[in-house]
Design an enzyme around this catalytic site. Structure first.
Site, short mmCIF file in Angstrom:
data_model
loop_
_atom_site.label_atom_id
_atom_site.label_comp_id
_atom_site.label_asym_id
_atom_site.label_seq_id
_atom_site.Cartn_x
_atom_site.Cartn_y
_atom_site.Cartn_z
CE LYS A 115 -3.11 2.70 3.01
NZ LYS A 115 -3.99 2.74 4.22
CG ASP A 123 -5.50 8.06 4.44
OD1 ASP A 123 -6.42 8.66 3.86
OD2 ASP A 123 -5.68 7.05 5.18
CE LYS A 176 -6.61 8.88 7.86
NZ LYS A 176 -7.25 7.81 8.65
CG ASP A 193 -1.85 5.39 4.93
OD1 ASP A 193 -1.69 4.34 5.59
OD2 ASP A 193 -2.94 5.72 4.41
CG ASP A 226 -9.90 7.61 6.51
OD1 ASP A 226 -8.82 7.55 5.90
OD2 ASP A 226 -10.00 7.85 7.73
CD GLU A 258 -6.61 5.25 2.42
OE1 GLU A 258 -7.60 5.31 3.19
OE2 GLU A 258 -5.45 5.07 2.84
NE ARG A 304 -10.64 -1.10 3.98
CZ ARG A 304 -11.23 -1.20 5.17
NH1 ARG A 304 -12.42 -1.81 5.27
NH2 ARG A 304 -10.64 -0.73 6.24
N1 BES Z 1 -4.18 4.67 6.87
C1 BES Z 1 -5.33 4.43 7.66
C2 BES Z 1 -5.04 3.47 8.82
C3 BES Z 1 -4.13 3.97 9.89
C4 BES Z 1 -4.63 4.60 11.01
C5 BES Z 1 -2.77 3.77 9.80
C6 BES Z 1 -3.79 5.05 12.00
C7 BES Z 1 -1.93 4.21 10.79
C8 BES Z 1 -2.43 4.85 11.90
C9 BES Z 1 -6.44 3.83 6.81
O1 BES Z 1 -6.47 4.26 5.50
C10 BES Z 1 -7.73 4.23 7.44
O2 BES Z 1 -8.00 5.39 7.46
N2 BES Z 1 -8.48 3.26 7.93
C11 BES Z 1 -9.72 3.53 8.57
C12 BES Z 1 -10.71 2.50 8.12
C13 BES Z 1 -12.12 2.79 8.54
C14 BES Z 1 -12.65 4.01 7.80
C15 BES Z 1 -12.98 1.59 8.23
C16 BES Z 1 -9.47 3.44 10.07
O3 BES Z 1 -8.71 2.61 10.51
O4 BES Z 1 -10.07 4.24 10.80
ZN ZN Z 2 -4.72 4.90 4.69
MN MN Z 3 -7.56 6.05 5.27
#
Ligand code: BES
Ligand code: ZN
Ligand code: MN
Length: 502
Positions: A266, A271, A278, A289, A348, A350, A352
């Protein structure tokens, strides 16, 4: 820092480091040094009842009368039967940190074998050197006003061992690993205004000098391939996306060669969350990210640099996730390269979406014998496992077990989490084939892995969720705080252990 391996000799300058086994049993080098120092070591041990020689303990004797060294450091080694290569990596790291802070410019460390020690002496010496290199990493490119006395001081580290040539040989692949780890850490540390899809692709392209074949797909090429999931994430950004394909063919193309090992990363270079934006606090962390992609790039570099006898391919999907007038909306439905349609209920989630197309492309084109993806995929994996272990998901028990063991050997530990039909039902969409989030927050990391699994077609596959381990807020023995490159050494070890030809 210059690292060299030398025959054991009494040091005449700088810091002299010798080992002490648990219960204050001196190593032969410590005994010799104690004699040359008129018993200073024995006196220091007698005066410091809480130093026991346990693993990780360090005791400093500053400015001994004899020999003419600036300091003697006694390094606790623990029990000989537990002194594996990881013990020596951690010792090397701890010593590098202490010496770099002390103002010392040169140091000599004696490494002796002991009966019952699992690490052979040359391996132990090489591991100590690796640990020192890994811990000495710093990202200080943008610090223009750092006073000299805050900079690391150590310039030369000599490791005294009975077989210096064998140790130097054992160090060769490790030195390349340290270089690859530092390269990956640099990529992860760089901010989003410096590293974005085009510049990260350009960094990957530098692997050509090691013998890696690098192809870069631009947006029209991806559109042609039908990568609507990845492109949907990218469409809000002014920075165009890239897909980078790296190939290392160290096992050749002979008939009967199995498909390559495949690694997919990834690479969200920043992000923001997109329209599902966020919160402001801590958003700067999202520059890392793209750590999964940086690990894949570093791994490909390492395999080529050490001429690994294996065929491997690395695929990284590079995008920036931004909100804008052209950004993807919550509720949009996109068509992935696999043909499956995806309802994007949260922009968010994204990573996946990017991986869905990168993984499909990888399998479609290369028919790999196995596929491993790395991604800072979910905040939920931090809730589940914190920062000391990454989440492992796999559709293959043997691959999972091998990954767990490799992680243990290099200090990059994994913990396996489940995949199961019931979780998969939670991402059935009313409007499309699949949706990119479930309706609640439960088991967020499992749900994300289930989503990825819908884009796996019949290959042994593992997914490492490194959201909690890609970046560290505190120093560890071989990992200074900041970008860790978690996963790189683990996968190198996995390959060396199980997939390289003799
Ligand atoms: N890049 C983030 C995950 C992340 C969060 C990495 C904190 C490192 C530290 C990912 O893209 C994300 O935002 N995931 C969301 C998914 C949710 C919207 C289902 C998350 O984990 O909140
Ligand atoms: Zn992300
Ligand atoms: Mn995200």
């Amino acid at each position: 820092m210059k690292i060299g391996f030398v025959k054991p000799d009494l040091p005449r300058a700088g810091a002299a480091v010798v080992g002490v086994w648990e219960d204050c049993v001196l190593t032969p080098a410590a005994r010799r040094l104690d004699e040359a120092a008129d018993g200073a070591i024995a006196r220091a041990l007698a005066a410091t009842p809480r130093f026991n020689g346990k693993k990780g303990e360090l005791l400093e004797i500053v400015a001994p009368a004899r020999p003419p060294v600036s300091r003697i450091i006694l390094a606790g080694l623990g029990k000989p039967e537990k002194a594996d290569t990881r013990t020596f990596e951690e010792l090397g790291g701890a010593l590098a940190a202490q010496l770099n802070r002390s103002g010392e410019r040169e140091a000599t460390v004696a490494v002796d074998a002991a009966p019952g020690m699992p690490a052979a002496a040359p391996e132990a010496a090489a591991a100590l050197a690796l640990g020192a290199e890994l811990r000495s990493y710093r990202f200080d490119r943008y610090k223009t006003k750092e006073p000299p006395d805050k900079k690391p001081s150590l310039e030369a580290l000599a490791i005294g061992t009975d077989e210096p040539e064998a140790a130097a040989r054992a160090y060769q692949p490790r030195q390349k690993a340290a270089e690859a780890v530092c390269f990956t850490r640099d990529l992860v540390s760089e901010p989003g205004n410096v590293i974005y899809p085009e510049t990260l692709a350009a960094q990957a392209q530098t692997l050509e000098k090691f013998g890696v074949t690098v192809e870069i797909l631009d947006e029209p090429a991806m559109r042609q391939l039908g990568m609507g999931a990845l492109l949907g994430v990218a469409q809000g950004s002014a920075k165009p996306p890239r897909l980078v394909v790296m190939q290392w063919r160290g096992a050749g193309d002979g008939p009967g060669q199995p498909g390559p090992l495949a690694f997919v990363g990834k690479g969200v270079t920043f992000d923001t969350g997109g329209i599902s934006i966020k919160p402001a606090a801590g958003m700067g962390e999202m520059k890392w990210d793209m750590a999964g992609s940086a690990v894949v790039i570093g791994l490909m570099r390492l395999l080529a640099a050490r001429r690994a006898r294996v065929n491997a391919v690395g695929v990284v999907g590079l995008v920036e996730n931004m909100p804008s007038g052209t950004a993807q909306r919550p509720g949009d439905i996109v068509k992935s390269m696999s043909g499956q349609t995806i309802e994007v209920l949260n922009t968010d989630a994204e990573g996946r979406l990017v991986l869905a197309d990168a993984m499909w492309y990888c399998q479609d084109r290369f028919k790999p014998r196995l596929m491993i993806d790395l991604a800072t995929l979910t905040g939920a994996v931090i809730v589940a496992l914190g920062h000391y272990r990454a989440g492992l998901f796999a559709n293959d028990d043997e691959l999972a077990a091998r990954l767990v063991a490799a992680g243990q050997a290099v200090g990059e530990e994994l913990w396996r989490l489940p995949l199961a039909e019931a979780y998969d039902r939670d991402i059935d969409s009313d409007a499309a084939d699949v949706k990119n989030i479930a309706s609640g927050r439960a088991a967020g990391s499992v749900v994300a892995a289930q989503f990825l699994q819908r884009f796996v077609k019949g290959v042994p596959w593992a997914h490492l969720d490194i959201a909690g381990t890609a970046w560290s807020s505190k120093d560890a023995p071989t990992v200074p705080k900041g970008a860790t490159a978690f996963g790189l050494r683990l996968l190198d070890r996995l390959i060396a252990e199980h997939y390289e030809e003799a």
